[in-house]
Design a protein around this motif. Structure first.
Motif, mmCIF file in Angstrom:
data_model
loop_
_atom_site.group_PDB
_atom_site.id
_atom_site.type_symbol
_atom_site.label_atom_id
_atom_site.label_comp_id
_atom_site.label_asym_id
_atom_site.label_seq_id
_atom_site.Cartn_x
_atom_site.Cartn_y
_atom_site.Cartn_z
ATOM 1 N N UNK A 76 0.834 -1.481 0.026
ATOM 2 C CA UNK A 76 -0.099 0.033 0.039
ATOM 3 C C UNK A 76 0.670 1.172 0.310
ATOM 4 N N UNK A 77 2.413 1.136 1.026
ATOM 5 C CA UNK A 77 2.983 2.429 0.189
ATOM 6 C C UNK A 77 3.949 2.658 -0.399
ATOM 7 N N UNK A 78 3.786 1.277 -0.989
ATOM 8 C CA UNK A 78 4.763 1.094 -2.596
ATOM 9 C C UNK A 78 6.285 0.941 -2.056
ATOM 10 N N UNK A 79 6.128 0.362 -0.790
ATOM 11 C CA UNK A 79 7.029 -0.446 -0.130
ATOM 12 C C UNK A 79 8.130 -1.440 -0.739
ATOM 13 N N UNK A 80 7.952 -2.365 -1.484
ATOM 14 C CA UNK A 80 8.151 -3.356 -1.887
ATOM 15 C C UNK A 80 9.396 -3.346 -2.762
ATOM 16 N N UNK A 81 10.175 -3.141 -2.047
ATOM 17 C CA UNK A 81 11.919 -2.462 -3.127
ATOM 18 C C UNK A 81 12.597 -4.338 -3.707
#
Length: 327
Positions: A294-299
């Motif tokens: 949801x926070x766009x924090x899949x790196x």
């Protein structure tokens, strides 16, 4: 006349004794020089057998200083040797990361694969030294029959200490101590910068590796544990089993831990042509429920650097940049 002959005989005898002394002295000098021209290295590592049992190796080897014919089966160490400007004779060309692509060329001998070395080719090359790591550990005796063999695998529980030890060893063998010191100072500065940013970070992270439709998790002291241990990201799960292959987990587990940041190593991208764990993760409905998604924090980490060539001067600097992007 007899008196003159006796003096001649004595003089000749002195010359012979002097020559013998000179030869002995020369021999001593030669031996002394040979000692100075080699470095003694202690290999001390464990071997995981296919049946689950383990063995250990502890062996001293003498390696010539500034060896001319160098073979490296460890991509991270190859990365370091490349940075130091060392000439390489042979590498396993089927697993070269793209940033070291030049070693796929005909100027370098192909010595097999990471797990299936070409021992006939190695014997033909007659290298002065061979560098190996975990993937070749069980074949250490076979390598040693061909050339002095040095184990440069990383101790992931002591990542930086192990990395620096290997890098300093390269400096000692190839007479690059000053350059190594300067390169390690750069690495320390880069890591210190990331640590400064994660010091007060109130977010937890999870490291997963995707392979053939399955995922496994890695925590502190593991293969990719430097994200926690070195770079300072807090772990979403402190109890993950430490294993080279990671702990098998499900997507339900990922949601249960609900990390703020997910670091992904896509193994498929480097070992299976056309496959992609990234696609599986991105379209998974369970993953979409996590805070990280949801926070766009899949790196998505560079799998060549993390899976193939970790522990090199170039790769470690790249790793620092990639994890910093999560901030």
């Amino acid at each position: 006349m007899k008196k003159w002959s006796l003096l001649t005989l004595v003089f000749a005898l002195l010359l012979v004794l002097g020559a013998c002394g000179s030869k002995d002295s020369s021999k001593e000098d030669s031996n002394s020089g040979s000692k100075k021209d080699t470095i003694t290295i202690t290999n001390d590592f464990g071997i995981q057998n296919e049946d689950g049992s383990s063995d250990s190796v502890k062996d001293e080897v003498k390696v010539p200083k500034n060896p001319k014919k160098v073979v490296s089966f460890d991509m991270g160490f190859l990365d370091t040797l490349d940075t130091l400007g060392i000439d390489i004779a042979g590498v396993p060309q089927d697993s070269i990361p793209s940033y070291l692509k030049k070693y796929e060329g005909s100027d370098y001998e192909n010595v097999g694969s990471l797990k299936e070395p070409d021992f006939e080719k190695l014997a033909t090359i007659a290298p002065d030294v061979i560098f190996i790591s975990g993937r070749q550990a069980s074949l250490y005796k076979e390598f040693s029959k061909i050339a002095p063999t040095v184990y440069v695998g990383l101790d992931t529980a002591n990542y930086m200490e192990s990395f620096k030890k290997n890098t300093e060893l390269a400096g000692q063998i190839f007479g690059k101590e000053d350059q190594v010191k300067a390169e390690l100072a750069k690495i320390d500065n880069t890591i210190a910068k990331v640590q400064g940013e994660t010091k007060d970070l109130d977010k937890k992270s999870l490291i997963i590796l995707g392979s053939e439709g399955k995922i496994s998790a890695y925590g502190p002291a593991s293969r990719f544990g430097l994200i926690h241990d070195v770079f300072g990201f807090k772990a979403a799960d402190e109890g993950i089993e430490v294993s080279i292959h990671g702990q098998n987990v499900s997507y339900e587990y990922v949601l249960e831990k609900n990390p703020d940041i997910i670091f992904v190593v896509d193994r498929d991208a480097v070992v299976a042509e056309g496959a992609s764990a990234k696609k599986d993760i991105e379209k998974n409905d369970i993953v979409k429920k996590t805070t990280a998604y949801k926070d766009g924090k899949i790196i998505y980490l560079n799998p060549e650097v993390w899976y193939l060539s970790g522990g090199g001067l170039q790769s470690l600097a790249e790793m620092a940049k990639e994890v910093e992007s999560a901030l």
